[in-house]
Motif scaffolding. Structure first.
Motif, PDB file in Angstrom:
ATOM      1  N   LEU A  57       0.831  -1.195   0.000  1.00 49.05           N
ATOM      2  CA  LEU A  57       0.000   0.000   0.000  1.00 49.05           C
ATOM      3  C   LEU A  57       0.868   1.248   0.000  1.00 49.05           C
ATOM      4  CD1 LEU A  57      -2.847  -0.844   2.559  1.00 49.05           C
ATOM      5  CD2 LEU A  57      -2.902  -1.025   0.057  1.00 49.05           C
ATOM      6  N   THR A  58       0.530   2.186  -0.887  1.00 47.86           N
ATOM      7  CA  THR A  58       1.223   3.469  -0.884  1.00 47.86           C
ATOM      8  C   THR A  58       0.735   4.344   0.268  1.00 47.86           C
ATOM      9  OG1 THR A  58      -0.401   4.421  -2.429  1.00 47.86           O
ATOM     10  CG2 THR A  58       1.602   3.424  -3.370  1.00 47.86           C
ATOM     11  N   HIS A  59      -0.583   4.267   0.593  1.00 51.42           N
ATOM     12  CA  HIS A  59      -1.158   5.013   1.716  1.00 51.42           C
ATOM     13  C   HIS A  59      -2.583   4.520   1.929  1.00 51.42           C
ATOM     14  CE1 HIS A  59      -2.423   7.304  -1.813  1.00 51.42           C
ATOM     15  NE2 HIS A  59      -3.279   8.006  -1.087  1.00 51.42           N
ATOM     16  N   GLU A  60      -3.270   5.114   2.911  1.00 49.80           N
ATOM     17  CA  GLU A  60      -4.536   4.556   3.378  1.00 49.80           C
ATOM     18  C   GLU A  60      -5.774   5.130   2.732  1.00 49.80           C
ATOM     19  OE1 GLU A  60      -4.229   8.332   5.787  1.00 49.80           O
ATOM     20  OE2 GLU A  60      -2.833   6.865   4.915  1.00 49.80           O
ATOM     21  N   HIS A  61      -5.690   6.108   1.845  1.00 52.99           N
ATOM     22  CA  HIS A  61      -6.883   6.720   1.267  1.00 52.99           C
ATOM     23  C   HIS A  61      -7.730   5.680   0.533  1.00 52.99           C
ATOM     24  CE1 HIS A  61      -5.347  11.171   1.348  1.00 52.99           C
ATOM     25  NE2 HIS A  61      -5.679  10.709   2.530  1.00 52.99           N
ATOM     26  N   VAL A  62      -9.039   5.918   0.528  1.00 54.29           N
ATOM     27  CA  VAL A  62      -9.962   4.870   0.076  1.00 54.29           C
ATOM     28  C   VAL A  62      -9.725   4.454  -1.366  1.00 54.29           C
ATOM     29  CG1 VAL A  62     -11.775   5.403   1.734  1.00 54.29           C
ATOM     30  CG2 VAL A  62     -11.720   6.621  -0.458  1.00 54.29           C
ATOM     31  N   ASP A  63      -9.305   5.378  -2.233  1.00 59.55           N
ATOM     32  CA  ASP A  63      -9.081   5.009  -3.632  1.00 59.55           C
ATOM     33  C   ASP A  63      -7.802   4.199  -3.819  1.00 59.55           C
ATOM     34  OD1 ASP A  63      -7.787   7.436  -2.923  1.00 59.55           O
ATOM     35  OD2 ASP A  63      -7.551   7.994  -5.029  1.00 59.55           O
ATOM     36  N   HIS A  64      -7.088   3.953  -2.735  1.00 61.45           N
ATOM     37  CA  HIS A  64      -5.889   3.115  -2.781  1.00 61.45           C
ATOM     38  C   HIS A  64      -5.973   1.903  -1.846  1.00 61.45           C
ATOM     39  CE1 HIS A  64      -3.369   5.978  -5.124  1.00 61.45           C
ATOM     40  NE2 HIS A  64      -4.271   6.826  -4.644  1.00 61.45           N
ATOM     41  N   ALA A  65      -6.903   1.940  -0.908  1.00 59.91           N
ATOM     42  CA  ALA A  65      -6.887   0.890   0.128  1.00 59.91           C
ATOM     43  C   ALA A  65      -8.260   0.402   0.556  1.00 59.91           C
ATOM     44  CB  ALA A  65      -6.131   1.410   1.355  1.00 59.91           C
ATOM     45  N   CYS A  66      -9.344   0.850  -0.085  1.00 65.37           N
ATOM     46  CA  CYS A  66     -10.672   0.474   0.425  1.00 65.37           C
ATOM     47  C   CYS A  66     -10.933  -1.021   0.335  1.00 65.37           C
ATOM     48  CB  CYS A  66     -11.769   1.249  -0.297  1.00 65.37           C
ATOM     49  SG  CYS A  66     -12.030   0.765  -2.018  1.00 65.37           S
ATOM     50  N   GLY A  67     -10.273  -1.709  -0.597  1.00 67.26           N
ATOM     51  CA  GLY A  67     -10.485  -3.141  -0.739  1.00 67.26           C
ATOM     52  C   GLY A  67      -9.466  -4.008  -0.026  1.00 67.26           C
ATOM     53  N   ALA A  68      -8.530  -3.377   0.689  1.00 63.57           N
ATOM     54  CA  ALA A  68      -7.416  -4.140   1.252  1.00 63.57           C
ATOM     55  C   ALA A  68      -7.882  -5.177   2.271  1.00 63.57           C
ATOM     56  CB  ALA A  68      -6.403  -3.191   1.888  1.00 63.57           C
ATOM     57  N   ALA A  69      -8.717  -4.777   3.211  1.00 62.09           N
ATOM     58  CA  ALA A  69      -9.125  -5.704   4.265  1.00 62.09           C
ATOM     59  C   ALA A  69      -9.957  -6.857   3.706  1.00 62.09           C
ATOM     60  CB  ALA A  69      -9.916  -4.955   5.339  1.00 62.09           C
ATOM     61  N   ALA A  70     -10.950  -6.551   2.877  1.00 67.51           N
ATOM     62  CA  ALA A  70     -11.811  -7.599   2.335  1.00 67.51           C
ATOM     63  C   ALA A  70     -11.043  -8.521   1.397  1.00 67.51           C
ATOM     64  CB  ALA A  70     -12.995  -6.974   1.607  1.00 67.51           C
ATOM     65  N   ALA A  71     -10.151  -7.955   0.588  1.00 70.41           N
ATOM     66  CA  ALA A  71      -9.362  -8.780  -0.326  1.00 70.41           C
ATOM     67  C   ALA A  71      -8.402  -9.680   0.440  1.00 70.41           C
ATOM     68  CB  ALA A  71      -8.599  -7.893  -1.304  1.00 70.41           C
ATOM     69  N   CYS A  72      -7.807  -9.144   1.511  1.00 72.54           N
ATOM     70  CA  CYS A  72      -6.931  -9.947   2.353  1.00 72.54           C
ATOM     71  C   CYS A  72      -7.700 -11.117   2.952  1.00 72.54           C
ATOM     72  CB  CYS A  72      -6.334  -9.073   3.445  1.00 72.54           C
ATOM     73  SG  CYS A  72      -5.335  -9.959   4.668  1.00 72.54           S
ATOM     74  N   ASP A  73      -8.910 -10.845   3.443  1.00 73.41           N
ATOM     75  CA  ASP A  73      -9.724 -11.910   4.030  1.00 73.41           C
ATOM     76  C   ASP A  73     -10.103 -12.963   2.994  1.00 73.41           C
ATOM     77  OD1 ASP A  73      -9.560 -10.481   6.350  1.00 73.41           O
ATOM     78  OD2 ASP A  73     -11.619  -9.718   6.288  1.00 73.41           O
ATOM     79  N   ARG A  74     -10.443 -12.516   1.792  1.00 73.55           N
ATOM     80  CA  ARG A  74     -10.921 -13.448   0.764  1.00 73.55           C
ATOM     81  C   ARG A  74      -9.795 -14.265   0.154  1.00 73.55           C
ATOM     82  NH1 ARG A  74     -15.113 -12.030  -4.201  1.00 73.55           N
ATOM     83  NH2 ARG A  74     -14.905 -14.004  -5.316  1.00 73.55           N
ATOM     84  N   TRP A  75      -8.670 -13.600  -0.120  1.00 75.21           N
ATOM     85  CA  TRP A  75      -7.603 -14.266  -0.872  1.00 75.21           C
ATOM     86  C   TRP A  75      -6.335 -14.504  -0.051  1.00 75.21           C
ATOM     87  CZ3 TRP A  75      -9.692 -10.030  -4.248  1.00 75.21           C
ATOM     88  CH2 TRP A  75     -10.692 -10.517  -5.097  1.00 75.21           C
ATOM     89  N   SER A  76      -6.376 -14.250   1.229  1.00 75.01           N
ATOM     90  CA  SER A  76      -5.253 -14.507   2.140  1.00 75.01           C
ATOM     91  C   SER A  76      -3.990 -13.766   1.728  1.00 75.01           C
ATOM     92  CB  SER A  76      -4.981 -16.025   2.217  1.00 75.01           C
ATOM     93  OG  SER A  76      -6.115 -16.713   2.699  1.00 75.01           O
ATOM     94  N   TRP A  77      -4.163 -12.533   1.307  1.00 68.68           N
ATOM     95  CA  TRP A  77      -3.017 -11.706   0.951  1.00 68.68           C
ATOM     96  C   TRP A  77      -2.468 -11.005   2.198  1.00 68.68           C
ATOM     97  CZ3 TRP A  77      -5.864  -8.593  -3.399  1.00 68.68           C
ATOM     98  CH2 TRP A  77      -6.019  -9.399  -4.544  1.00 68.68           C
ATOM     99  N   PRO A  78      -1.183 -11.069   2.458  1.00 65.19           N
ATOM    100  CA  PRO A  78      -0.599 -10.195   3.485  1.00 65.19           C
ATOM    101  C   PRO A  78      -0.489  -8.771   2.945  1.00 65.19           C
ATOM    102  CG  PRO A  78       1.108 -11.515   2.453  1.00 65.19           C
ATOM    103  CD  PRO A  78      -0.193 -11.991   1.876  1.00 65.19           C
ATOM    104  N   ILE A  79      -0.712  -7.807   3.813  1.00 62.12           N
ATOM    105  CA  ILE A  79      -0.657  -6.400   3.431  1.00 62.12           C
ATOM    106  C   ILE A  79       0.611  -5.774   4.004  1.00 62.12           C
ATOM    107  CG2 ILE A  79      -1.860  -4.189   3.472  1.00 62.12           C
ATOM    108  CD1 ILE A  79      -3.463  -6.368   2.090  1.00 62.12           C
TER     109      ILE A  79
END
Length: 295
Positions: free
Chosen positions: A73-95
């Protein structure tokens, strides 16, 4: 690499013909996500789309979420990170992100991902076969970062600069000897000034903590020019205050004046993926199918 327009010096030589590939899944105020493939793995830089939209972007790019080994992640703004938590949960991606970005992400409505890994405060962090370095860029976020990913096996280097209010001292040195550069070229200054946005928003965008104009991006691209630079992808173009022709024209003109002999400059669209751009000089065509943007 050398600066000051001497683009004929400092070429990089890729080891064994290895290739870094950059695939822009979408870039702009509606969302950002960038696939980067190296010799040993694939990372996703930013996850600024909801899971359903992100899955569609993968499908259109003829890729799969299982290809990804980690998210940066470059930073936390929604247009860069809004899917991070759900995608991590679904696809087991470390952030992976800086500690400040991870802390800011944890208090957002989207929540904190299950698996987070802070980037080293100084020096490089190895992620999926890449040596990842980061440098601060001015933006109204907790800790916005430019990234350089060096393929450990080949030495090929890709740089990413998104959401920078201006070009800080030392950024072009941080982006030394790149093979590929992904660079924000957000707005045309005249279009922004005369456009429909309210004055406070115009001030935010053009101020020192907002976004790079075409002219600022072009100047930085020229500072990064050297014989080994294989391609430049312009990103985060405003759909209201910019056009691809204006952004491309500014950067191409600056790169040409800096002595760069290639013409591999492209502009990433917001609404569909851009086909892969490679360190071997290959540039694909944008995907033909437009995607729905519903989350």
């Amino acid at each position: 690499m050398t600066h000051g327009g001497r683009a004929d010096e400092g070429a990089s030589d890729l080891v064994g013909g290895a290739v870094i590939t950059v695939t822009m899944l979408g870039s702009g105020s509606r969302g950002n996500a960038i696939l980067i493939d190296g010799s040993e793995g694939t990372v996703l830089v930013d996850a600024g789309f909801g899971v359903r939209t992100l899955a569609k972007r993968f499908e259109t790019a003829q890729r799969a979420p299982d290809d990804v080994g980690a998210v940066l992640l470059t930073h936390e703004h929604v247009d860069h990170a809004c899917g991070a938590a759900a995608a991590c949960d679904r696809w087991s991606w470390p952030i992976h992100a800086t500690s400040a970005t991870l802390a800011a992400l944890s208090v957002q409505a989207s929540g904190s991902p299950m698996l987070t890994v802070p980037l080293a405060e100084r020096g490089a962090t190895t992620v999926c076969g890449f040596s990842v370095e980061h440098a601060p860029v001015p933006h109204d976020a907790a800790d916005c970062r430019a990234l350089v990913l060096t393929d450990v096996r080949s030495g090929a280097r890709a740089g990413i600069v998104l959401d920078a209010g201006h070009v800080p001292d030392g950024l072009s040195d941080f982006l030394d000897r790149l093979d590929l550069l992904v660079l924000e070229s957000n707005h045309d200054s005249a279009l922004l000034t005369n456009g429909p946005y309210p004055w406070p928003l115009k001030q935010r965008i053009s101020g020192g903590q907002g976004h790079l104009s075409n002219a600022e991006a072009a100047h930085l691209a020229a500072a990064c020019a050297h014989r080994g630079l294989r391609g430049v992808v312009l990103a985060h173009l405003s759909e209201t205050n910019n056009t691809p022709d204006l952004a491309l024209g500014a950067s191409r003109d600056a790169l040409r004046k800096a002595g760069w002999k290639r013409d591999s400059v492209s502009a990433a669209p917001q609404r569909l993926p851009l086909s892969p751009v490679r360190t071997d000089g290959g540039v694909g065509r944008p995907a033909a199918t437009q995607l729905a943007l519903g989350l």
